[in-house]
Write a protein that holds these residues in place. Structure first.
Motif: not given
Lengths: 183, 326
Positions: B157-160, B245-270
């Motif tokens: 897993v990515q340790p950082s 949520l709403d990155r930069g004040g842009r409605a609906g621009e969200h980010r979900v990123v999982l850490g320590a569960v895969s070899p790289v940080p895992l962005r989950r678009k779903d």
């Protein structure tokens, strides 16, 4: 491969040392072996236990993971430099009086981390002390007496005469020092 | 440990040329490298100490955002007002990383380039796909801290702790070698074992991280970060979830990123899509929990990470949307 020697000027506890050592040696090794300052202890050597903590430019760092060759022109403080003349530093006195050291192996590192905290914050909360000492393992005391000792030393350092330790902080007989009779 | 020499270059170009010559490792603070040297996992004749290089230390800002010099200490990142105000999830994760002593020493550049903490990889006696051999010992061995996603070739897993948060903020990693500078989006900086099992990050020989940009346009006050670990101090995450949520004040621009569960940080678009579907209510959180483990291929000892993620995502999403713990 031969051990390449290097020479550096290190400032330790206010004294200037011109010292030669193998370039790959850690500050911990140079303090103990070249400078004879064995108060700082070897622990895990991997950055996990904190017993090798020294202050560099006032901040607690791990001397086992700091190359001595990198420490020129930086202010290094070790437990040997804590005493003020013939007087123990209040942290040292409180640790001794409260039994905050048992086997004592972790004590120099904890004293350094606590000293750095108290220099920044003279009225730390219990949580702040816990956070500041989160990098130092102690396998004897259960930490409780260490936290009480740091609180007591903080009160002494800021001249707070109204501070009272709970009686339960002391164990055994005789009770140490006059401060207890007030308590 | 085996004795080594220390090179102290004063420019990036010198450092780069030294590494191109004999592949000696770069060292920032050394809180990872020196441990590997002591354990005989890495046995270099020389290390290239980067601390004398000017211009890659400290925090600055310009029109594009806040720049973290690669040699900036973790502590200084965590207490920086620019970071606490603009990118609080990053301050939060770093504030809790490792120990006070390590945070006073370790650098942000070194943090994202540290070697994964797989106990087979970091043991002199094992050879695997990541260190030049083949196969993965963890897949059929002791694997409770290993990856549950993307773990077919190698289950590290990515340790950082900072890495998933940097990905969520859309950070840009500036690297420099003798051929000049490159800017790499954080989401592409970390290399999957499928891309190249030997590499952790997208650096070629002679290249080093110089700065990290946190883009101004991706600030948000609606953030959540949750993480589980075995102990509070000196430990790595078992799993973490970063939600913006709403990155930069842009409605609906969200980010979900999982850490320590895969070899790289895992962005989950779903999962981001589910969040974009409407208000964060109990139903939406339930769908997130149901979905978060989708695609996981747990090994013999780390199936618990799926349930852990279900708890963590609820917590992070509630925090990001300003709801109380429920």
């Amino acid at each position: 491969m031969s051990q390449e020697q290097t020479t550096r000027t290190l400032q330790v506890n206010g004294e200037v040392h011109h010292v030669a050592f193998p370039v790959h040696h850690s500050l911990l090794e140079v303090l103990r072996e070249e400078l004879g300052l064995t108060g700082t202890k070897h622990g895990c050597e991997l950055g996990e236990c904190g017993t090798c903590t020294v202050l560099i430019d006032g901040k607690p760092l791990l001397s086992c993971l700091e190359l001595a060759a990198e420490c020129e022109d930086r202010k290094i403080e070790t437990v040997e430099g804590m005493m003020r003349g013939n007087e123990l530093h209040p942290l040292q006195a409180c640790f001794a009086d409260l039994g905050a050291a048992q086997c004592g192996y972790c004590t120099p590192g904890i004293l350094m981390a606590a000293q750095s905290l108290l220099e920044e914050n003279d009225t730390p909360s219990r949580d702040e002390i816990v956070s500041a000492l989160a990098g130092n393992l102690c396998r004897c005391t259960g930490y409780h007496k260490i936290l009480e000792a740091v609180e007591w030393a903080a009160a002494q350092l800021r001249g707070d005469e109204s501070y009272r330790l709970p009686e339960s902080a002391f164990y055994g007989d005789p009770v140490p020092g006059e401060k207890v009779s007030d308590a | 440990m085996k004795p080594f020499q220390v090179a102290l270059p004063s420019t990036i170009d010198q450092a780069s040329k030294l590494q191109l010559k004999d592949a000696s490792p770069f060292m920032a603070a050394g809180t990872d490298l020196l441990v590997r040297i002591k354990d005989y996992v890495t046995v270099p004749d020389m290390i290239i100490d980067l601390k004398r290089i000017d211009g890659i230390n400290g925090i600055t800002s310009d029109d594009r955002g806040v720049w973290l010099g690669a040699l900036t200490r973790m502590h200084d990142v965590a207490v920086s007002e620019k970071i606490q105000q603009g990118y609080p999830a990053l301050a939060e994760t770093i504030r809790n990383a490792a120990t006070p002593q390590i945070r006073n020493m370790a650098t942000i550049g070194g943090n994202i380039c540290q070697q994964p903490r797989c106990w087979y990889l970091r043991h002199e006696g094992y050879s695997c796909a990541k260190n030049g051999g083949s196969g993965c010992w963890a897949r059929d061995g002791e694997n409770e801290f290993h990856a549950i996603f993307g773990n077919k070739v190698c289950a590290v897993v990515q340790p950082s702790n900072a890495a998933p948060v940097l990905v969520a903020y859309g950070a840009v990693i500036e690297v420099q070698g003798s051929d000049g500078k490159r800017e790499i989006p954080a989401g592409e900086f970390f290399v999957t074992p499928e891309q190249d099992p030997r590499k952790d990050v997208d650096l070629t020989s002679g290249e080093l991280v110089t700065r990290i940009l946190l883009p101004a346009e991706n600030r948000t006050t609606r953030w959540g970060y949750s993480e589980a670990r075995e102990k509070q101090s000196f430990d790595w995450a078992l799993a973490s979830v970063t939600v913006l949520l709403d990155r930069g004040g842009r409605a609906g621009e969200h980010r979900v990123v999982l850490g320590a569960v895969s070899p790289v940080p895992l962005r989950r678009k779903d999962l981001e899509k589910i969040l974009a579907g409407g208000a964060v209510d109990g139903d939406r959180i339930s769908s997130l929990k149901k979905k978060v483990g989708e695609g996981a291929t747990p090994l013999s000892g780390n199936g618990y990470k799926v349930q852990m993620l279900q708890g963590l995502i609820g917590k992070a999403v509630r925090q990001a949307s300003g709801q109380k713990e429920g």
